[in-house]
Design a protein around this motif. Structure first.
Motif, mmCIF file in Angstrom:
data_model
loop_
_atom_site.group_PDB
_atom_site.id
_atom_site.type_symbol
_atom_site.label_atom_id
_atom_site.label_comp_id
_atom_site.label_asym_id
_atom_site.label_seq_id
_atom_site.Cartn_x
_atom_site.Cartn_y
_atom_site.Cartn_z
ATOM 1 N N ARG A 5 91.740 -5.940 57.055
ATOM 2 C CA ARG A 5 90.658 -5.122 57.110
ATOM 3 C C ARG A 5 91.377 -3.430 57.012
ATOM 4 O O ARG A 5 90.859 -2.565 57.285
ATOM 5 C CB ARG A 5 89.859 -4.853 59.026
ATOM 6 C CG ARG A 5 89.429 -6.049 58.442
ATOM 7 C CD ARG A 5 88.801 -6.420 60.478
ATOM 8 N NE ARG A 5 87.999 -7.280 60.173
ATOM 9 C CZ ARG A 5 87.172 -6.791 61.708
ATOM 10 N NH1 ARG A 5 87.371 -6.962 62.919
ATOM 11 N NH2 ARG A 5 86.903 -8.770 62.027
ATOM 12 N N GLN A 6 93.111 -3.311 56.609
ATOM 13 C CA GLN A 6 93.098 -2.085 56.857
ATOM 14 C C GLN A 6 93.772 -1.948 55.561
ATOM 15 O O GLN A 6 93.741 -3.111 54.538
ATOM 16 C CB GLN A 6 94.872 -1.870 57.903
ATOM 17 C CG GLN A 6 94.223 -2.900 59.304
ATOM 18 C CD GLN A 6 94.946 -2.001 60.218
ATOM 19 O OE1 GLN A 6 96.066 -2.778 59.805
ATOM 20 N NE2 GLN A 6 95.097 -1.598 60.783
ATOM 21 N N LEU A 7 93.723 -0.373 55.477
ATOM 22 C CA LEU A 7 94.476 0.370 54.043
ATOM 23 C C LEU A 7 95.734 0.768 54.282
ATOM 24 O O LEU A 7 96.571 0.611 55.668
ATOM 25 C CB LEU A 7 93.616 1.449 53.843
ATOM 26 C CG LEU A 7 92.172 1.525 53.641
ATOM 27 C CD1 LEU A 7 91.467 3.056 53.553
ATOM 28 C CD2 LEU A 7 92.112 0.535 52.198
ATOM 29 N N ILE A 8 96.014 0.343 53.096
ATOM 30 C CA ILE A 8 97.231 0.235 52.938
ATOM 31 C C ILE A 8 98.193 2.040 52.525
ATOM 32 O O ILE A 8 97.563 2.194 51.905
ATOM 33 C CB ILE A 8 98.691 -0.395 51.693
ATOM 34 C CG1 ILE A 8 98.262 -1.987 52.137
ATOM 35 C CG2 ILE A 8 99.972 0.065 52.047
ATOM 36 C CD1 ILE A 8 99.000 -2.885 51.120
ATOM 37 N N PRO A 55 86.256 -4.165 50.314
ATOM 38 C CA PRO A 55 87.811 -4.762 49.273
ATOM 39 C C PRO A 55 87.158 -5.893 50.488
ATOM 40 O O PRO A 55 87.357 -6.945 49.302
ATOM 41 C CB PRO A 55 88.750 -4.508 50.178
ATOM 42 C CG PRO A 55 88.677 -3.233 50.840
ATOM 43 C CD PRO A 55 86.707 -2.955 50.700
ATOM 44 N N ASP A 56 86.449 -5.891 51.016
ATOM 45 C CA ASP A 56 86.616 -7.859 51.900
ATOM 46 C C ASP A 56 84.881 -8.015 52.305
ATOM 47 O O ASP A 56 84.944 -7.851 53.065
ATOM 48 C CB ASP A 56 87.697 -8.280 53.009
ATOM 49 C CG ASP A 56 87.582 -9.158 53.178
ATOM 50 O OD1 ASP A 56 87.023 -10.336 52.743
ATOM 51 O OD2 ASP A 56 88.499 -9.752 53.839
ATOM 52 N N GLY A 63 86.288 -5.124 54.822
ATOM 53 C CA GLY A 63 87.668 -5.331 55.062
ATOM 54 C C GLY A 63 88.665 -3.332 55.695
ATOM 55 O O GLY A 63 89.175 -3.479 54.721
ATOM 56 N N MET A 64 87.629 -2.842 55.442
ATOM 57 C CA MET A 64 87.730 -1.309 55.707
ATOM 58 C C MET A 64 88.391 -1.178 57.038
ATOM 59 O O MET A 64 88.058 -1.930 58.258
ATOM 60 C CB MET A 64 86.988 -0.842 55.771
ATOM 61 C CG MET A 64 85.445 -0.781 54.173
ATOM 62 S SD MET A 64 87.586 -0.255 52.864
ATOM 63 C CE MET A 64 86.915 1.835 53.406
ATOM 64 N N LEU A 96 78.402 3.563 58.496
ATOM 65 C CA LEU A 96 77.131 3.327 58.134
ATOM 66 C C LEU A 96 78.130 2.224 57.166
ATOM 67 O O LEU A 96 77.886 2.334 55.726
ATOM 68 C CB LEU A 96 76.307 4.420 56.831
ATOM 69 C CG LEU A 96 75.406 5.445 57.552
ATOM 70 C CD1 LEU A 96 75.038 6.788 56.674
ATOM 71 C CD2 LEU A 96 74.129 4.317 57.894
ATOM 72 N N GLY A 97 78.798 1.330 57.701
ATOM 73 C CA GLY A 97 79.552 0.620 56.780
ATOM 74 C C GLY A 97 80.663 0.980 55.132
ATOM 75 O O GLY A 97 80.850 -0.165 54.421
ATOM 76 N N HIS A 98 80.869 2.300 55.873
ATOM 77 C CA HIS A 98 81.252 2.836 54.340
ATOM 78 C C HIS A 98 80.905 2.823 53.501
ATOM 79 O O HIS A 98 80.813 2.570 52.349
ATOM 80 C CB HIS A 98 83.405 2.113 54.292
ATOM 81 C CG HIS A 98 83.776 2.405 55.198
ATOM 82 N ND1 HIS A 98 84.117 1.635 56.267
ATOM 83 C CD2 HIS A 98 84.742 3.098 55.696
ATOM 84 C CE1 HIS A 98 84.750 2.272 57.181
ATOM 85 N NE2 HIS A 98 85.342 3.536 57.000
ATOM 86 N N SER A 99 79.213 3.275 53.457
ATOM 87 C CA SER A 99 77.935 2.973 51.903
ATOM 88 C C SER A 99 78.204 4.530 51.954
ATOM 89 O O SER A 99 78.050 5.292 52.608
ATOM 90 C CB SER A 99 76.857 2.790 52.652
ATOM 91 O OG SER A 99 76.469 3.391 53.259
#
Length: 515
Positions: A5-8, A55-56, A63-64, A96-99
């Motif tokens: 769920r995380q960004l690298i 991404p997921d 996945g955020m 907002l779900g990263h929209s």
């Protein structure tokens, strides 16, 4: 160890030390734009461009990370991306779900633009969007598409691949963008015939925001649907399956407690907004959202996009396909609700366009659904057929205009008929074209004898057909043509498209000629 769920951000320490808004140099664990891009709600000087970082897709949060992320966007005057018309940076919020919904203004009327999003090293494909002609400017013609009812399990979205290649100014989606129920390997049509099962929904019945997000993500990953969004700007409205089958206002057939249903409706409304190219004026407030609206297209067309769900009285009788009961005649029953009904009546009265479009979800014609010539009169009560007084008020508003076309979805079939006052028996006031589904209903399932009986029992009905597809409407100053476009199969890939029939209407004459 960093979860999916995380960004690298280079290291776990870097992740902990990140600023409040994550910057564009991050690397995602997977491509973040898997749900594609879209544009919508076009006006003469702009439109909305949309995407969602995901991404997921089957994770509740896509996945955020639970933090905001900045995304760059660009709008170009040319497909080669040489001339930038506008650019900026927008924040994708976890609430907002990263929209992302970017509302553009200041563009030139009646022309195409191209757009894309960039996050770090990841870029979307190039999308195309068109502005509308100036309101009130003389316009000789416009062409637009109509589509909806796309049950993922019933069939492939082949029709959208064809729609993406049509020469249209915009697309109106009438609703049932997703279907909310659990996977069903066995399903049946209204006549009892088995439906071919094509592919499975992921997850179970949708109740929570995570459930609805997962369902939209599955639909949004369909390449044919992505292509149609990428090539055309859409006006979107919902029907029932974006929430639950046959819901009206504050009640659901499966949950009669309005307080409990409000939770589900709120989750569904949020997910709908998160995944549609809508303006911030449509952002939900609790379990409600402002969806009905108007677009003025030159002096040729006033398009009224209606909402037949949020303000409707509960379904009468048992609410299905059945003989009418006294409840269908209730004088206080609503389909549009008082405020929307008054807004529409006033706008139609004061309008000066050559044509008026009523873009709405459920059939206005009081169709007798008997598949034989005997027996009691049957109606679909989840349509205007369950609300006689409301339908007569609507037809009274259209009476005398001579330029009203009603476009409808929901039926999984094509119909074209004349709207007559007094339950279809008297004065003609408008024409209704009902547009078939993209996939819902699967391949043809209406028996020819049943279709013939319905035509005999409904003299105001000029045309019907049982094919999946969409419509292309061509509007000229004195002629409206609705071309019903259909594929032969949705249970197998590669089906070609063809024009099944064309319904033509002359301005000032509510009658249909077929070709």
């Amino acid at each position: 160890m960093i979860s999916r769920r995380q960004l690298i951000l280079g290291s776990a320490a870097g992740l902990l030390a990140a600023p409040a808004i994550l910057r564009a140099q991050q690397l995602f664990l997977a491509f973040p734009f898997r749900l594609g891009i879209a544009s919508g709600d076009p006006s003469h000087d702009g439109f909305v461009i949309w995407t969602r970082l995901c991404p997921d897709p089957f994770d509740e949060h896509g996945g955020m990370p639970t933090g905001p992320v900045e995304v760059d966007w660009y709008v170009y005057e040319d497909e080669a991306m040489k001339r930038v018309a506008a650019q900026g940076r927008e924040t994708a919020w976890p609430e907002l779900g990263h929209s992302i919904h970017v509302e553009l203004t200041g563009l030139q009327p009646d022309r195409p633009y191209w757009y894309r999003f960039v996050a770090g090293r990841d870029k979307t494909q190039l999308g195309r969007a068109c502005t509308l002609p100036l309101p009130g400017a003389k316009l000789n013609a416009i062409r637009f598409g109509v589509a909806g009812c796309q049950n993922y399990e019933d069939g492939l979205f082949t029709a959208y691949d064809h729609l993406s290649r049509e020469d249209v100014a915009f697309v109106w989606h009438y609703g049932d963008y997703v279907y909310e129920d659990r996977p069903r390997q066995v399903n049946y049509e209204r006549d009892g015939s088995p439906r071919v099962h094509v592919r499975d929904h992921v997850g179970t019945d949708c109740y929570t925001i995570g459930d609805y997000r997962r369902r939209y993500a599955q639909y949004k990953m369909d390449p044919d649907l992505q292509a149609a969004h990428r090539q055309h700007s859409w006006f979107t409205t919902f029907d029932d399956h974006e929430v639950v089958d046959n819901w009206t206002s504050s009640v659901s057939p499966g949950q009669r407690d309005p307080a409990l249903f409000a939770f589900r409706r709120a989750a569904a409304m949020q997910a709908y907004y998160e995944h549609m190219p809508l303006r911030k004026s449509s952002m939900p407030s609790g379990s409600a959202m402002q969806l009905y609206r108007k677009a003025r297209i030159g002096d040729l067309l006033d398009a009224h996009f209606l909402d037949t769900r949020q303000y409707r009285s509960p379904l009468p009788c048992k609410g299905g396909f059945e003989p009418v009961c006294p409840d269908v005649a209730r004088k206080d029953a609503q389909v549009l609700g008082d405020a929307q009904e008054k807004w529409l009546a006033q706008d139609l009265k004061s309008g000066t366009a050559r044509w008026n479009l009523l873009a709405q979800q459920v059939m206005v014609m009081p169709l007798d659904r008997r598949t034989e010539d005997t027996g009691p009169h049957l109606r679909n009560l989840d349509s205007w057929g369950g609300y006689d007084a409301a339908r007569e008020r609507l037809l009274g508003t259209l009476d005398g205009l001579g330029n009203a076309i009603v476009l409808t979805g929901d039926e999984h079939q094509n119909f074209a008929g004349v709207l007559r006052r007094d339950a279809g028996q008297r004065k003609p006031v408008a024409v209704e074209c009902v547009i078939s589904s993209i996939s819902s209903g699967g391949d043809r399932w209406i028996k020819p004898a049943a279709a013939d009986a319905i035509r005999r029992n409904n003299p105001f009905l000029a045309y019907s057909s049982d094919r999946r597809g969409y419509a292309v409407c061509e509007v000229r100053r004195d002629l409206w043509q609705t071309r019903f476009r259909g594929v032969d199969k949705v249970t197998a890939p590669g089906s070609p498209i063809e024009t099944l029939a064309t319904a033509s209407v002359e301005r000032g004459r509510p009658a249909i000629s077929l070709s």
